[in-house]
Design a protein around this motif. Sequence first.
Motif, PDB file in Angstrom:
ATOM      1  N   SER A   4      34.473  18.798  42.036  1.00 44.77           N
ATOM      2  CA  SER A   4      35.841  19.491  41.571  1.00 44.77           C
ATOM      3  C   SER A   4      36.085  20.621  42.063  1.00 44.77           C
ATOM      4  CB  SER A   4      35.786  19.399  39.861  1.00 44.77           C
ATOM      5  OG  SER A   4      35.702  18.260  39.224  1.00 44.77           O
ATOM      6  N   VAL A   5      37.310  21.067  42.278  1.00 48.12           N
ATOM      7  CA  VAL A   5      37.544  22.039  43.073  1.00 48.12           C
ATOM      8  C   VAL A   5      39.007  22.680  42.219  1.00 48.12           C
ATOM      9  CG1 VAL A   5      38.977  21.022  45.014  1.00 48.12           C
ATOM     10  CG2 VAL A   5      38.109  23.570  45.220  1.00 48.12           C
ATOM     11  N   TRP A   6      39.282  24.176  42.205  1.00 49.54           N
ATOM     12  CA  TRP A   6      40.124  24.578  41.775  1.00 49.54           C
ATOM     13  C   TRP A   6      41.165  25.166  42.855  1.00 49.54           C
ATOM     14  CZ3 TRP A   6      41.780  30.129  41.084  1.00 49.54           C
ATOM     15  CH2 TRP A   6      42.927  30.476  40.612  1.00 49.54           C
ATOM     16  N   ALA A   7      42.354  24.223  42.910  1.00 48.51           N
ATOM     17  CA  ALA A   7      43.268  24.892  43.980  1.00 48.51           C
ATOM     18  C   ALA A   7      44.682  24.455  43.407  1.00 48.51           C
ATOM     19  CB  ALA A   7      42.954  24.050  45.264  1.00 48.51           C
ATOM     20  N   PRO A   8      45.416  25.244  42.731  1.00 49.03           N
ATOM     21  CA  PRO A   8      46.567  24.804  41.919  1.00 49.03           C
ATOM     22  C   PRO A   8      47.973  24.847  43.114  1.00 49.03           C
ATOM     23  CG  PRO A   8      46.104  27.092  41.388  1.00 49.03           C
ATOM     24  CD  PRO A   8      44.867  26.495  42.163  1.00 49.03           C
TER      25      PRO A   8
ATOM     26  N   THR B 238      35.344  11.499  55.309  1.00 52.61           N
ATOM     27  CA  THR B 238      36.472  12.450  54.591  1.00 52.61           C
ATOM     28  C   THR B 238      36.804  11.453  53.361  1.00 52.61           C
ATOM     29  OG1 THR B 238      37.326  13.453  56.687  1.00 52.61           O
ATOM     30  CG2 THR B 238      38.738  13.436  54.945  1.00 52.61           C
ATOM     31  N   ILE B 239      36.925  12.124  52.024  1.00 49.02           N
ATOM     32  CA  ILE B 239      37.138  11.276  50.912  1.00 49.02           C
ATOM     33  C   ILE B 239      38.361  11.925  50.158  1.00 49.02           C
ATOM     34  CG2 ILE B 239      36.102  10.576  48.658  1.00 49.02           C
ATOM     35  CD1 ILE B 239      33.460  10.850  49.892  1.00 49.02           C
ATOM     36  N   GLY B 240      39.465  11.407  49.836  1.00 48.30           N
ATOM     37  CA  GLY B 240      40.495  11.942  49.168  1.00 48.30           C
ATOM     38  C   GLY B 240      40.382  12.022  47.944  1.00 48.30           C
ATOM     39  N   MET B 241      40.890  13.400  47.449  1.00 52.00           N
ATOM     40  CA  MET B 241      40.538  14.060  46.027  1.00 52.00           C
ATOM     41  C   MET B 241      41.836  13.686  45.061  1.00 52.00           C
ATOM     42  SD  MET B 241      38.059  17.190  46.686  1.00 52.00           S
ATOM     43  CE  MET B 241      37.529  17.372  45.034  1.00 52.00           C
ATOM     44  N   ARG B 242      41.937  13.584  43.829  1.00 47.86           N
ATOM     45  CA  ARG B 242      43.039  13.548  43.130  1.00 47.86           C
ATOM     46  C   ARG B 242      43.183  14.808  42.327  1.00 47.86           C
ATOM     47  NH1 ARG B 242      41.405  12.336  37.903  1.00 47.86           N
ATOM     48  NH2 ARG B 242      38.980  11.626  37.943  1.00 47.86           N
ATOM     49  N   ARG B 243      44.767  14.846  42.026  1.00 52.22           N
ATOM     50  CA  ARG B 243      44.796  16.228  41.073  1.00 52.22           C
ATOM     51  C   ARG B 243      44.603  15.676  39.572  1.00 52.22           C
ATOM     52  NH1 ARG B 243      48.254  20.691  41.656  1.00 52.22           N
ATOM     53  NH2 ARG B 243      49.037  20.233  43.783  1.00 52.22           N
ATOM     54  N   THR B 244      44.075  16.544  38.802  1.00 58.32           N
ATOM     55  CA  THR B 244      43.772  16.242  37.481  1.00 58.32           C
ATOM     56  C   THR B 244      44.612  17.143  36.572  1.00 58.32           C
ATOM     57  OG1 THR B 244      41.798  17.736  37.540  1.00 58.32           O
ATOM     58  CG2 THR B 244      41.480  15.179  38.019  1.00 58.32           C
ATOM     59  N   VAL B 245      43.903  18.063  36.138  1.00 59.48           N
ATOM     60  CA  VAL B 245      44.476  19.119  34.968  1.00 59.48           C
ATOM     61  C   VAL B 245      44.044  20.528  35.503  1.00 59.48           C
ATOM     62  CG1 VAL B 245      44.629  17.655  33.106  1.00 59.48           C
ATOM     63  CG2 VAL B 245      42.528  19.008  33.315  1.00 59.48           C
ATOM     64  N   ASP B 246      44.991  21.596  34.882  1.00 59.60           N
ATOM     65  CA  ASP B 246      44.436  22.931  35.108  1.00 59.60           C
ATOM     66  C   ASP B 246      44.357  23.396  36.567  1.00 59.60           C
ATOM     67  OD1 ASP B 246      44.554  23.137  32.390  1.00 59.60           O
ATOM     68  OD2 ASP B 246      42.328  22.590  32.311  1.00 59.60           O
ATOM     69  N   GLY B 247      45.164  22.671  37.485  1.00 61.62           N
ATOM     70  CA  GLY B 247      45.072  23.326  38.936  1.00 61.62           C
ATOM     71  C   GLY B 247      43.845  22.580  39.551  1.00 61.62           C
TER      72      GLY B 247
ATOM     73  N   TRP C  29      39.920  44.020  48.186  1.00 62.01           N
ATOM     74  CA  TRP C  29      40.843  44.087  47.177  1.00 62.01           C
ATOM     75  C   TRP C  29      40.531  43.560  45.576  1.00 62.01           C
ATOM     76  CZ3 TRP C  29      44.469  42.297  51.624  1.00 62.01           C
ATOM     77  CH2 TRP C  29      44.679  43.550  52.339  1.00 62.01           C
ATOM     78  N   ALA C  30      41.130  43.851  44.474  1.00 62.25           N
ATOM     79  CA  ALA C  30      40.690  43.545  43.222  1.00 62.25           C
ATOM     80  C   ALA C  30      40.945  42.416  43.195  1.00 62.25           C
ATOM     81  CB  ALA C  30      41.504  44.212  42.151  1.00 62.25           C
ATOM     82  N   PRO C  31      40.176  41.414  42.121  1.00 62.58           N
ATOM     83  CA  PRO C  31      40.096  40.117  41.822  1.00 62.58           C
ATOM     84  C   PRO C  31      41.593  39.793  40.765  1.00 62.58           C
ATOM     85  CG  PRO C  31      38.194  40.618  41.603  1.00 62.58           C
ATOM     86  CD  PRO C  31      38.861  41.965  41.927  1.00 62.58           C
ATOM     87  N   ARG C  32      41.759  38.646  40.689  1.00 61.06           N
ATOM     88  CA  ARG C  32      43.131  38.210  39.960  1.00 61.06           C
ATOM     89  C   ARG C  32      42.577  38.076  38.388  1.00 61.06           C
ATOM     90  NH1 ARG C  32      47.067  33.337  42.109  1.00 61.06           N
ATOM     91  NH2 ARG C  32      48.773  34.304  41.008  1.00 61.06           N
ATOM     92  N   PHE C  33      42.298  39.028  37.815  1.00 60.44           N
ATOM     93  CA  PHE C  33      41.525  39.280  36.501  1.00 60.44           C
ATOM     94  C   PHE C  33      42.527  38.608  35.530  1.00 60.44           C
ATOM     95  CE2 PHE C  33      39.004  42.752  38.128  1.00 60.44           C
ATOM     96  CZ  PHE C  33      37.628  42.011  38.212  1.00 60.44           C
ATOM     97  N   HIS C  34      43.818  38.534  35.810  1.00 59.73           N
ATOM     98  CA  HIS C  34      44.698  37.829  34.643  1.00 59.73           C
ATOM     99  C   HIS C  34      44.569  36.231  34.782  1.00 59.73           C
ATOM    100  CE1 HIS C  34      47.629  36.377  37.592  1.00 59.73           C
ATOM    101  NE2 HIS C  34      47.446  37.603  38.170  1.00 59.73           N
ATOM    102  N   GLU C  35      43.781  35.599  35.562  1.00 57.51           N
ATOM    103  CA  GLU C  35      43.502  34.255  35.930  1.00 57.51           C
ATOM    104  C   GLU C  35      42.316  33.699  35.217  1.00 57.51           C
ATOM    105  OE1 GLU C  35      44.671  30.701  36.273  1.00 57.51           O
ATOM    106  OE2 GLU C  35      45.761  31.958  37.803  1.00 57.51           O
ATOM    107  N   GLU C  36      42.329  32.813  34.332  1.00 56.68           N
ATOM    108  CA  GLU C  36      41.094  32.392  33.526  1.00 56.68           C
ATOM    109  C   GLU C  36      40.267  31.667  34.573  1.00 56.68           C
ATOM    110  OE1 GLU C  36      38.531  31.437  30.302  1.00 56.68           O
ATOM    111  OE2 GLU C  36      39.711  32.933  30.780  1.00 56.68           O
ATOM    112  N   ALA C  37      40.470  30.955  35.510  1.00 56.71           N
ATOM    113  CA  ALA C  37      39.655  30.476  36.507  1.00 56.71           C
ATOM    114  C   ALA C  37      38.927  31.441  37.562  1.00 56.71           C
ATOM    115  CB  ALA C  37      40.414  29.613  37.510  1.00 56.71           C
ATOM    116  N   VAL C  38      39.494  32.787  37.594  1.00 54.11           N
ATOM    117  CA  VAL C  38      38.764  33.774  38.358  1.00 54.11           C
ATOM    118  C   VAL C  38      37.851  34.467  37.492  1.00 54.11           C
ATOM    119  CG1 VAL C  38      39.070  36.053  39.409  1.00 54.11           C
ATOM    120  CG2 VAL C  38      40.802  34.108  39.870  1.00 54.11           C
TER     121      VAL C  38
END
Length: 790
Positions: A138-142, A169-178, A430-439
């Motif tokens: 699983s990977v987060w990539a919204p 190479t194996i295709g992945m499916r979009r699920t939830v939360d990006g 540069w600063a991380p995106r602290f407003h993003e829960e995934a970060v």
Amino acid sequence: MTVNVQFRFRSGLPSMAFDNVRLRGSWDEQGRPSNGWTSHPMQRSRDEDGYDVFVARVPFPDGEIGTHFRWGIELDRPGIPDLWAIAAELDDEASSRRECSFHLQQGIGPQTYYLTWIGRLGANRVEKPNSSDGIRFSVWAPNARAISLVIADPAIGYVADDGTGTVATIGMRRTVDGFWSVETGEDDGLSDFDSMVGTPYMYRITRDDGSVAYRTDIWSLMQIGAGDFDPDGAVYHGSPAALDGPQSCSVVCDPKRVVLPSGQEVAAETFWVDEFVGGRTLPERLEDLVIYELHVGALGFGKAAPGTLDDAIAFVEHLSALGVNAVELLPIAEFETRANWGYGTSHFFAADQGAGGTDRLKMFVKVCHQRGIAVILDVCYNHFDPDGERAQWAYDSTDQTRNIYYWYEGRPGDYADPTGGYIDNISTGWAPRFHEEAVRQLFVSSAAFLVSVCHIDSFRLDQTSSIHQYPVLHADGRRADRAAAFGAKFLKQWTRTMRLIKPQLFLTAEDYSDWSAMTEPSLTGDGLGFDATWYGDFHHNLVEYHGGAQAQLLKNAGFGDKRALTMSSLAGALQTSARSKVVYNQSHDDCGNREGSARTAVIAVNFAPIAGETRAWAEARSRFAAAMTLPSPGTPMFFMGEEIGAQKPYRYNDFLENRENILGEADGSGAGMLSCYRDLIALSVHQDAIRSRNIAIPVVHDENRVIAFHRWNDGEDCLVVGSLNDAPFEHGYRLYSERLGDDLWEEIFNTDAKIYGGWNVGNGGGRIRATAGVLNAVLPASGVLVFRRL
């Protein structure tokens, strides 16, 4: 009619000592809105990945469809009742509320609060009751249009920009939360989990503009590279070990197994069974710690390459003999190149492969624990690896505003340079995106992993001031208040999660804001939740600070004249150190990396050649510095090599060329200093008076360069007397303090003892009677005495 809603609380950890977990929500017993929240018991269960999950089901009348409800989790830990287990605050900079919410609707799915995201991202085991366990990637990539899992050739360990190095190479499916996901059973290329352990992989990401990028798994437990080489997207045919970790392939790992140096694999439970032997226990209070700051890469004496965790494991015997009970490692998570301090982290779950990897880190922890030494990890969340091309940078988008791991304000068109919207914070990136829960969860979950899987005892967070105080807009330096506010929210979420996972963790921060909230409770309050902050001014007053107004006692003493020294400034620093501070005579930043800084012995004689009589003064003043730090009311720390009187600079760019042979010097010219440190540490660890926070400073004399302070606890009282005078007070020095009374005081320590390399001036370990609060004691030149009330 009713609408049944399932609520879930998932920690992401294999097992948790949570008791009486209950759901609390803004509804009454009939499921109607209520200001008085009701409570529902939750039942412990296991999810498909083998993690604890607590579940409750609540019926709501269908007449409430469309109603907005709020909810949260309350639980008990052994001896700690009624803890609110929602660690994250609302994504509103004006609110510190911690709660979840939903709008009731027909067919509503489970409402889940994830304390950590462990098991949600990365390559994870999927338990199968009646067959071999599967694997899920699983990977987060919204922002991605499409993602494929790329299985790489293990003989190469790298996938070029044109795809060379790909096996499948194996295709992945979009699920939830990006999230994008693929697991066993969805593609013939994925077998069972155990068969895929050791498999190198990457992600082929079609970004939002149609461009293709190969990216590592930010949640991987291992990067295959252990070297320095970055192919920079070109075809590579070299050894996987020669690759730089942040750019090389990620590797499937099984955290339930440990690979020993012999290559044998054992279950984690078996590996840890002898973690504590012979009745050795770890320190239980922050006040009890004596911290040795260690850079693994600066070990490996006599070798050309940086030190490794194997070198650190061998070094534990030295730490044990020295008597320290805590060792703090500079960042060991995956970072670029081998010769590096480690503060540019790319993969927060993976111990740097060049240093030996995560299993070697576990071995280091176990060896330390077997000797009663707690392990502190330095972690850096204020920026990512500056060379993050295959890590965090532009992961799924080339749009600056969609650079998902980095904070960006406004639109690129707002600035002459499109990078103007990024946030600077006085760090090297540069600063991380602290407003993003995934970060936030990348940092939170990796720390939770290190605690639960690697048995880490403590963390030191690098430069937290950069997270909550320093953020400014890159374009023009304007304050970025929203970024600072969300930085503070992140720190609170991080400490709350750590406290829920393991309340006895020691949490310290490098923070120079002097913000009282830093050491106020976060789990049961609105503070930031740290036990202590680093106190740089202690070093600056005691040793040096180029261009600063601090006392810089050793630097000024090093002029060798009779100038007055502002001992009163050190007195103020000693008083302040009692207030939740980590104090040090040297840290990694102060041994030559900063302008004007150097090793203590070098500063003590103002960079004069250290030989003959000059060496005697260098060591005497160095012993003075140690004897002010270790008996202080702060939590004492010192940097590697100080215990043998190290002289070579420790700098970011050339530490390999300036490594001190600590073990060799310990048996040679550093033996006297080592003995002094050993005895000081024993005094600090075993005297309750020294390890208390109590301090009174009755004697401060700038012209005479003398300071004396009391340290006491129930039934025990010590007096520490220091003189930086260039001549001894051979006929005695009159010390006055009401606490001295009419009692007998015994000299129990003298930095000027001959065994330490001193001139042997003092009171011979004798007993001196104080009369009406006056004690007349012989004081050595540039020395420290410790007396104990009899």
